[in-house]
Every structure is written in C-alpha cells, then in structure tokens.
Design an enzyme around this catalytic site. Structure first.
Site, short mmCIF file in Angstrom:
data_model
loop_
_atom_site.label_atom_id
_atom_site.label_comp_id
_atom_site.label_asym_id
_atom_site.label_seq_id
_atom_site.Cartn_x
_atom_site.Cartn_y
_atom_site.Cartn_z
N SER A 184 0.81 -1.22 0.00
CA SER A 184 0.00 0.00 0.00
C SER A 184 0.84 1.27 0.00
O SER A 184 0.44 2.28 -0.58
CB SER A 184 -0.93 0.02 1.22
OG SER A 184 -1.99 -0.89 1.07
N GLU A 197 -10.24 7.45 1.67
CA GLU A 197 -9.92 6.01 1.59
C GLU A 197 -10.92 5.17 2.36
O GLU A 197 -11.18 5.41 3.53
CB GLU A 197 -8.52 5.72 2.14
CG GLU A 197 -8.15 4.25 1.94
CD GLU A 197 -6.93 3.80 2.72
OE1 GLU A 197 -6.22 2.90 2.20
OE2 GLU A 197 -6.68 4.30 3.83
N ASP A 249 -6.00 0.63 -4.94
CA ASP A 249 -4.55 0.80 -5.04
C ASP A 249 -3.84 -0.50 -5.42
O ASP A 249 -2.78 -0.49 -6.02
CB ASP A 249 -3.98 1.39 -3.75
CG ASP A 249 -4.31 0.56 -2.52
OD1 ASP A 249 -5.21 -0.31 -2.58
OD2 ASP A 249 -3.69 0.80 -1.46
#
Length: 545
Positions: free
Chosen positions: A84, A278, A325
């Site tokens: 990430s 997010e 992502d």
C-alpha cells in the site's frame, strides 16, 4: 555483463509497457473553469471480483458502475505485487517506489520499463498532489477509515522511509495544515504508553487547538461543526467496519457522511479544493479472507463515491477518480465446490449464505466470550447457522477461531481465495468530470492527471518543496550539522557569523537567532529528514534573504 538475450527481453518489455500505457489526459482550457476541484477515492485492497460480488450482494448497480472508464496497472518499482505504501506514493506523487516507502523515491528499481534514478536520489521526498493543491491556495482534506496515519492517507500527506513511522507521519500531517482531516488514529496525536502513542513528547492535540481546529470525536460533533478547519479523530486506531458500526461503535460517522461533510466544508474556498478519501478496511478484510467484511466496506465506499459524483455533477468542474490501489486475496465467485457445477449454480448459491451474516469477523469475534461458551451465537452473527457437531468442535478447539469461521462462510457461499496477501491484478478505474481519464493507465499517470487539472507540475513542485538543505545552506555561506541529541526530535542547525538557524524536523517552522534576538518563521511547507539528508523548501531558503 548481461546476455544479449536478457537485454533484448528487457528492451521488449520496456517497449511493451510503453505501448500499452495511456498518455496523460489533456485538459482543454476551454473545458476548465476556475476553480478546479479534485476528489480522489481509494478502496484499499479491493479487486474487480470483489466489486462484482458486492454488486450481486446489493442486488442493484453500484454508483461506481456509472463512471467506470478504464483500468490501472498497480506494480511497484521492484515488485509485480505492490504494498500500500508505494501504491499510495505512485497515486499521490507520480513516482513508483519500494515496499513500505511513503512519499519518497525508491532505492531499488527492477520492474521492466522503468528508468533508473541517481543513487543520491534514493529516499528523496517527492511532492504529492495535496501539497500542490495547497500551494495553489486550495483547501485540502484527508479522510480514512483506518488510522489517518496509515500507509495510504500517509502517501498523500507525508514523507517517510517506512510506513510504520507513525510519529513522523502524524507530525507532518498536523504541520501540513490540512483543512479537514477525518478518520481514526487519535492515539498517535499524544504521548502515552500504548503502541502508537507519541514517543517524541509532543502533544499534537495542543498544536491543533493553537491552529484553531475544531477537534471532534463523534458523529454528532462532526455534524454540528461549523468550523472551516476540522480534525476528526473518531477512534484510537481504526474505525469499525460499516456492517459492525451500529452494534459496536454507533458514535462513529460513515465514510459517506465524512465525505459529505468534508465537501460541504472545503467547497467554501474560492480557489477550489483537493480531497482524498480512503475506504481502508476492505484491505484488512481481504487479508483475513473475510468475505462479508470486504462487501460491507466496498458498499460503504460506493456510498462515498455517490456523494462525490453527485457533487461533481452539480458543480460541473470537479474531477472525481475512484480506484483500488492494489488487489488482495485472489477472491473469486466459484471455488472447488463449483468445479463441475458452475453452469447451473444460481446467484443465490453465492449470495444467500452471505446475507445471513449480521457482522464481519472482527465484529462477531468482539462478542465472543473468553471461554467460547457463546460460540453458537457468535457463529450465527457471522452467518454460520445450523453448525454441525464437527464444525462446532472445530471452532471450539481452533487456535485461530476467526480463520476457521471465514473458511466456513466462504465454503458455504462457494467463494474462493488464493492468498492472504496482495495480488498483482490490473484494477478498474472510475473517473468523472471535465478531464475524465480513460483506457489502461499506470497508477503514476493518475497523479500527473490530477496535478495537470489543478494547474501545476509535480516535478517542479518537488524542486520547490524538497531541496537538500546542507548544499543549499553551504551555498549561502553557512556551516551546518544535524543535531541528533534527541533522536526523536532531529534538528538541522546552520550558522554564519552571529546567526544561528534551527529547523526542526517534520514541522513548518524556522527559528532565526541573531544578537540574542530570536524570531520564528512559519511556512506553508514542511521540513523532512530521511535519515541521511534534511530537506527544506525554497520558501525557507528565501526567508534567509
């Protein structure tokens, strides 16, 4: 020396990569009015299969479906499967990086088709789109359902060599002076004895108060706030899964509610705004192979996307990007159970078992007694009703009860998993607005597209914001050193004649001493130390003149 065969393979790979990478979207001046806004949404660790399953579970189209526009390649500088931290770095700065690196250049580049960088540039901080928006005079926002210091929000707000440096990340985020910050991570704002409490002795809550933030800790407090600067810390660590919230933490806002409040606050800025959002815990559920946890937070994320797109439709000049992502878990509709029966297996065979779950695995296990005496009831919360004697015994004796429970639910719902880690999939791209992005693109392309839409260049921004301090001060006639006496609070100190300049790490200040007079200068940029080199902005250097 590399063989000709290997060199040819690398060349072919580079050509292949360049041929399928889509050029950065061009923004036509006639299409773009001032001010421009960007809303960037990331559902961490999701995948195309997980989105498909969530749509079936919901029983109708998703908000994301309406703005599906392409796909994104997610690999990092040194791996086909990204972590990430480098994924966020790519999305925010336009640079691929290495495992655990946040907002800094890589030290190793071996993925085919990528250019090498100079050895001295390894770990150099690179500017992100939030910082660019701030330099344009725009309002900025940062939202996450994890700790706000977690890798992905950190990628849009901080620069560290390792994503675990919560002290540094939190400090940089506070001194970045972001207008609206909403999520978890209260623990990292103050000193204490817990795992992520501050070790440097600084109480960042006090700093926020001095900077006139309205600090809110509940959903109701968030809704009532009329402030232009809001810092919402709704949990010591991460927020609850959407499915669990009503039972375990009803005082926390949903991701859609945080998104709506942030937009309403930021849109008042006449120069426009940048907002990062997010849905963090899709990734956590995927690591645990928790099917219902993934669905829960994908649908929560989709509700936030709807808020963003609804605003963008009304505004007419807002770019919305939503993306994963990286993929995680290798989830599939269909497993060994359906090897020979898949042509005749109805949707209900996958969805009906999942609909029985009232909580995620995290939520269900939070209700489990230490002696496991209420195992049947807890299993039912997770959708595992009518346990057989063998299943109950397995759960009672398991060292990791959660692991066995997620396996059982996945088996009942005919869901497959290949791993408890990330995977290297290309992922769906969702885009809406005046400069909609289409086609198969690199994750780094998204950062450049956002920057272009907002009117700045990321490379020039990096050159303005992150200049090696030692060389720059030497050129101005100063001698300098790093003061590491307090390892938790490094300082860059420069001297010339009777002048002493002190620059603390992670902050936005410079302390200037001359003739027993001390002045503190404040900037809209931060100072960063990567363990080797200290970096300051051009504005800091200009202040010395």
């Amino acid at each position: 020396m590399k063989s000709k065969k290997w060199s040819s393979l690398l060349l072919a790979s580079a050509i292949a990569l360049s041929s399928i990478s889509i050029a950065q979207p061009q923004v036509q001046a006639a299409q773009v009015k001032k001010p421009t806004n960007v809303i960037m949404l990331v559902m961490d660790g999701s995948s195309n299969n997980a989105v498909t399953l969530s749509r079936w579970y919901k029983g109708e189209s998703l908000a994301m479906d309406e703005i599906l526009s392409g796909a994104v390649r997610t690999y990092s500088a040194d791996s086909a499967i990204t972590d990430s931290a480098p994924a966020a770095t790519a999305l925010a700065t336009g640079h691929k990086s290495n495992n655990k690196f946040v907002g800094v250049l890589p030290s190793v580049i071996n993925s085919p088709g990528l250019e090498q960088i100079a050895k001295e540039d390894a770990y150099r901080p690179v500017a992100n789109v939030l910082e660019g928006a701030k330099q344009q005079g725009k309002a900025t926002g940062l939202i996450a359902t994890s700790e706000i210091q977690h890798a992905t929000p950190a990628g849009f707000s901080a620069h560290v060599k390792h994503r675990s440096q919560y002290d540094d990340i939190a400090e940089q985020q506070v001194y970045q002076n972001i207008d609206v910050v909403l999520g978890g991570g209260l623990e990292s704002l103050s000193p204490g004895t817990t795992k992520n409490a501050r070790k440097d002795g600084e109480n960042l809550v006090d700093v926020l108060k001095e900077e006139n933030y309205d600090i809110v800790k509940t959903r109701d407090e968030l809704f009532k706030s009329k402030a232009s600067k809001i810092w919402g810390s709704f949990a010591p660590g991460a927020l609850a899964y959407d499915l669990d919230r009503a039972t375990t933490r009803a005082s926390e806002p949903t991701l859609a509610e945080m998104t709506s409040k942030a937009i309403d606050t930021l849109k008042k800025n006449e120069q426009g705004f940048f907002l990062f959002i997010e849905g963090s815990k899709v990734d956590w559920a995927a690591h645990a192979n928790d099917t219902i946890g993934m669905i829960s937070d994908i649908l929560s994320f989709d509700a936030a996307v709807k808020e963003a797109v609804d605003f963008a439709k009304e505004d007419g000049n807002t770019m919305v990007i939503a993306v994963t992502d990286h993929a995680n878990s290798g989830i599939s509709m269909g497993n060994a159970n359906t090897t020979s029966t898949y042509p005749n297996t109805p949707v209900s065979a996958y969805i009906a078992p999942l609909k029985k779950a009232k909580m995620t695995i995290e939520g269900a296990l939070s209700q489990l007694k230490e002696d496991k005496s209420n195992m049947v009831e807890v299993a039912a919360l997770y959708g595992l009703d009518d346990l057989s004697e063998d299943e109950l015994t397995t759960l009672q004796l398991a060292e990791d009860t959660g692991e066995e429970m997620v396996k059982m639910l996945a088996n009942r719902a005919n869901i497959g998993y290949t791993t408890g880690g990330h995977t290297g999939d290309d992922v769906f791209l969702y885009s809406f607005g005046p400069s909609k992005i289409t086609g198969l693109v690199e994750n780094t392309d998204l950062a450049h597209a956002m920057a272009q839409f907002m009117g700045f260049d990321l490379k020039k921004l990096t050159d303005d914001l992150y200049i090696p301090a030692k060389k720059a001060f030497t050129e101005k006639g100063y001698t300098s050193k790093m003061d590491l006496t307090d390892k938790e609070n490094p300082k860059f100190i420069a001297q010339k004649n009777d002048v002493t300049v002190t620059i603390p790490v992670n902050k936005n200040i410079l302390i200037y001493e001359q003739d027993k007079t001390t002045k503190t200068h404040t900037f809209d940029t931060i100072n960063v130390y990567n363990g080797t080199e200290f970096y300051v902005s051009k504005k800091v250097l200009n202040a010395l003149n």
